[in-house]
Design a protein around this motif. Structure first.
Motif, short mmCIF file in Angstrom:
data_model
loop_
_atom_site.label_atom_id
_atom_site.label_comp_id
_atom_site.label_asym_id
_atom_site.label_seq_id
_atom_site.Cartn_x
_atom_site.Cartn_y
_atom_site.Cartn_z
N LEU A 315 18.17 -42.80 1.65
CA LEU A 315 18.07 -42.28 3.01
C LEU A 315 17.75 -40.79 3.01
O LEU A 315 16.99 -40.31 3.87
N ALA A 316 18.29 -40.05 2.07
CA ALA A 316 17.97 -38.62 1.98
C ALA A 316 16.49 -38.42 1.71
O ALA A 316 15.84 -37.54 2.29
N ARG A 317 15.96 -39.22 0.79
CA ARG A 317 14.53 -39.13 0.49
C ARG A 317 13.69 -39.50 1.72
O ARG A 317 12.69 -38.84 2.03
N LEU A 318 14.09 -40.56 2.44
CA LEU A 318 13.33 -41.00 3.60
C LEU A 318 13.36 -39.94 4.71
O LEU A 318 12.34 -39.65 5.33
N GLU A 319 14.52 -39.37 4.95
CA GLU A 319 14.61 -38.35 5.98
C GLU A 319 13.75 -37.14 5.63
O GLU A 319 13.10 -36.54 6.50
N ASN A 320 13.72 -36.77 4.37
CA ASN A 320 12.90 -35.65 3.94
C ASN A 320 11.41 -35.97 4.12
O ASN A 320 10.64 -35.14 4.63
N LEU A 321 11.00 -37.18 3.70
CA LEU A 321 9.60 -37.57 3.84
C LEU A 321 9.18 -37.65 5.30
O LEU A 321 8.10 -37.18 5.68
N MET A 322 10.05 -38.20 6.12
CA MET A 322 9.70 -38.36 7.53
C MET A 322 9.65 -37.03 8.26
O MET A 322 8.89 -36.87 9.22
N SER A 323 10.41 -36.06 7.79
CA SER A 323 10.37 -34.73 8.42
C SER A 323 9.04 -34.03 8.15
O SER A 323 8.68 -33.08 8.85
N GLN A 324 8.32 -34.49 7.12
CA GLN A 324 7.04 -33.87 6.76
C GLN A 324 5.83 -34.64 7.28
O GLN A 324 4.69 -34.22 7.07
N VAL A 325 6.06 -35.77 7.93
CA VAL A 325 4.95 -36.57 8.43
C VAL A 325 4.18 -35.79 9.48
O VAL A 325 4.76 -35.19 10.39
N VAL A 326 2.86 -35.79 9.37
CA VAL A 326 2.01 -35.08 10.32
C VAL A 326 1.61 -36.03 11.44
O VAL A 326 0.99 -37.07 11.20
N LEU A 387 14.05 -44.35 12.25
CA LEU A 387 14.88 -45.27 11.48
C LEU A 387 16.20 -45.47 12.22
O LEU A 387 16.81 -44.50 12.70
N TYR A 388 16.62 -46.74 12.28
CA TYR A 388 17.91 -47.07 12.88
C TYR A 388 18.74 -47.88 11.89
O TYR A 388 18.19 -48.77 11.19
N ALA A 389 20.02 -47.61 11.83
CA ALA A 389 20.95 -48.46 11.07
C ALA A 389 21.30 -49.66 11.94
O ALA A 389 21.72 -49.50 13.09
N THR A 390 21.11 -50.86 11.38
CA THR A 390 21.32 -52.09 12.17
C THR A 390 22.18 -53.07 11.38
O THR A 390 21.69 -54.08 10.86
N PRO A 391 23.49 -52.82 11.27
CA PRO A 391 24.34 -53.73 10.52
C PRO A 391 24.55 -55.08 11.20
O PRO A 391 24.88 -56.07 10.54
N ASP A 392 24.36 -55.15 12.51
CA ASP A 392 24.58 -56.38 13.26
C ASP A 392 23.35 -57.29 13.13
O ASP A 392 22.24 -56.89 13.49
#
Length: 500
Positions: A315-326, A387-392
């Protein structure tokens, strides 16, 4: 999030915003019989452009009759002669690659960086299908009856209705069009009302290459036009890509006539990250599965399954990558996410943000903004990759095809649990996994109930590899070495004993 600088000049100087476009029937450019038209919408500018005919029942009938009249001669045409036409067509596609790419960006906001690859793939696919058609052979059979001889050949089906979607109109039309034509069928193409002009231009190039009148036709319009085509008694097969709901309607419409269909429908792909994966590569692959085509893809990896032991790292990697998306103007080469393709699609995707807010166990991880809520975006049909957490398991974000850059994150502990979650869906189009363990890769991939499984990659395609779904994701396959089984039928011949 980084914002691409929008162009201040006119973005498409080569296209007249008042231009009238034409359908193609029997080798001629025609308007609708009643003169009705509609306008395209550039989703980046959210502005109308061009005038496109709305085909009525009489226009559809004319197109089908044209294809029916052209079928006997085209079916008898040597596959070597067809190959020469396909070669010329492929060359014209390459010569007009920039025009085709820019037209589709204009229509649906797909990024130019992605569209620049499409015309070359079209040309390769055209050549592949035409060359492979040379290998169509029957077989001689020794039957059980003494003194008899039997043999077979594969014959074209007839008139094919090829109905393409708006998310990837040229890329997904090729899977129907080239195989059908190369094997001797004639075709009536119906593009989405969102993306008609790039398809019209592609077929104009076919006529320029020398395809005979009536062999390939284009009718334009919305649902009523498509229904008239599907229900026409002169159609022998329907090849459709689109939603599962529309696919069901098509199946019901053609069932009384018992004609054939290839239906490539919806998906809710599971992208599984195991703890032993190369996490950097996996995160990049997950990002691709979310944002490619602005998430408007049946092959999206919209369910992200992460093993609990590496949850925080991934998740840390994904948040970092998504913060850089143009995000921005799809004509800018650096843009990774353009606008959603249409106003209805924007309304649908943004509606899921509201749905998420109303689900008790669903929580936002990153993103969740739309339109002018995204910093630096002042217009257009934009949403932020989210991204959403969806445990249900009952979460609508987890179960429904959103068709936007929205991912549902699900945490699992064991391999068996990952497989069970991946298969816990009515869809069965694509799935994938990330692992360094070859035995695990083989074991898990065989258990994932989808037509396509990607291992340590995502969104890989080739014209000689089949693509198709299971469960409600469709019927039949497109591309691959067996494509001509979808567009031809075996015909058996018997010769009795010589009694002289």
């Amino acid at each position: 999030m980084t914002i691409a600088n929008p162009r201040s000049a006119i973005r498409f100087p080569e296209f007249d915003y008042q231009q009238r476009y034409w359908m193609i029937i029997d080798g001629e450019q025609v308007q609708a019989a009643d003169g009705q038209t509609y306008r395209c919408v550039d989703p980046f500018e959210d502005a109308e452009w061009g005038y496109v005919p709305v085909a009525g029942a009489s226009d559809v009938d004319r197109a089908v009759r044209s294809a029916r009249a052209a079928f006997p001669a085209w079916a008898k045409t040597s596959p070597f002669a067809r190959l020469e036409l396909f070669r010329r067509w492929a060359q014209l596609i390459r010569e007009h690659s920039s025009e085709l790419a820019r037209l589709q960006v204009h229509e649906n906001g797909k990024t130019i960086s992605e569209m620049n690859m499409v015309p070359g793939a079209l040309a390769q696919s055209a050549e592949f299908c035409a060359n492979y058609a040379l290998t169509l052979h029957g077989e001689t059979v020794t039957p059980i009856m003494p003194g008899h001889t039997a043999w077979t050949e594969r014959v074209p089906i007839g008139v094919v209705a090829a109905i393409a979607p708006w998310n990837n109109p040229l890329g997904l039309l090729q899977w129907k069009l080239f195989g059908a034509l190369a094997s001797g069928n004639t075709v009536v193409v119906k593009p989405s009302e969102v993306t008609p002009v790039s398809t019209i231009r592609l077929i104009e190039l076919a006529l320029e290459a020398g395809f005979p009148p009536g062999v390939v036709n284009v009718v334009t319009g919305a649902g009523a036009t498509g229904a008239a085509l599907v229900e026409h008694p002169g159609i022998d097969k329907v090849a459709f890509t689109g939603s599962t709901a529309t696919g069901r309607s098509i199946a019901q419409a053609i069932a009384p006539r018992l004609i054939r269909a290839t239906l490539e429908l919806g998906g809710k792909g599971a992208n599984i990250v195991f703890e032993d994966a190369d996490l950097d590569r996996a995160a990049e692959g997950v990002l691709t599965g979310i944002i490619a085509g602005t998430g408007q893809a049946c092959n999206a990896g919209s369910r992200i399954l992460i093993q609990s032991s590496v949850r925080d790292e991934v998740l840390a990697r994904l948040e970092n990558l998504m913060s850089q998306v143009v995000i921005g103007d799809p004509l800018e080469p650096t843009t990774q996410i353009g606008p959603l393709a249409s106003r209805p699609q924007y309304k649908k995707v943004t509606g899921y943000f509201d749905i998420a807010d109303g689900e008790e166990d669903t929580s936002l991880i990153v993103g969740g903004r739309c339109g002018t809520d995204v910093p630096g975006v002042t217009g257009g049909l934009f949403v932020e990759p989210s991204l959403y957490a969806t445990p249900d398991r009952a979460s609508r974000l987890r179960r429904e095809e959103i068709f936007g850059p929205v991912g549902s994150v699900i945490i699992f502990d064991t391999e068996d649990e990952a497989v069970e979650i991946a298969n816990d869906t009515e869809f069965g189009l694509v799935g994938g996994l990330w692992t360094r363990d070859l035995d695990r890769a083989r074991r898990v991939s065989r258990q994932i109930d989808t037509g396509v499984v990607w291992i340590n990659t995502w969104r890989a395609f080739s014209p000689n590899v089949p693509f198709g779904g299971r469960k409600v994701s469709g019927l039949g396959h497109e591309m691959g070495l067996d494509i001509f089984e979808e567009y031809t039928e075996p015909k058996a011949y018997w010769h009795g004993p010589d009694n002289s």
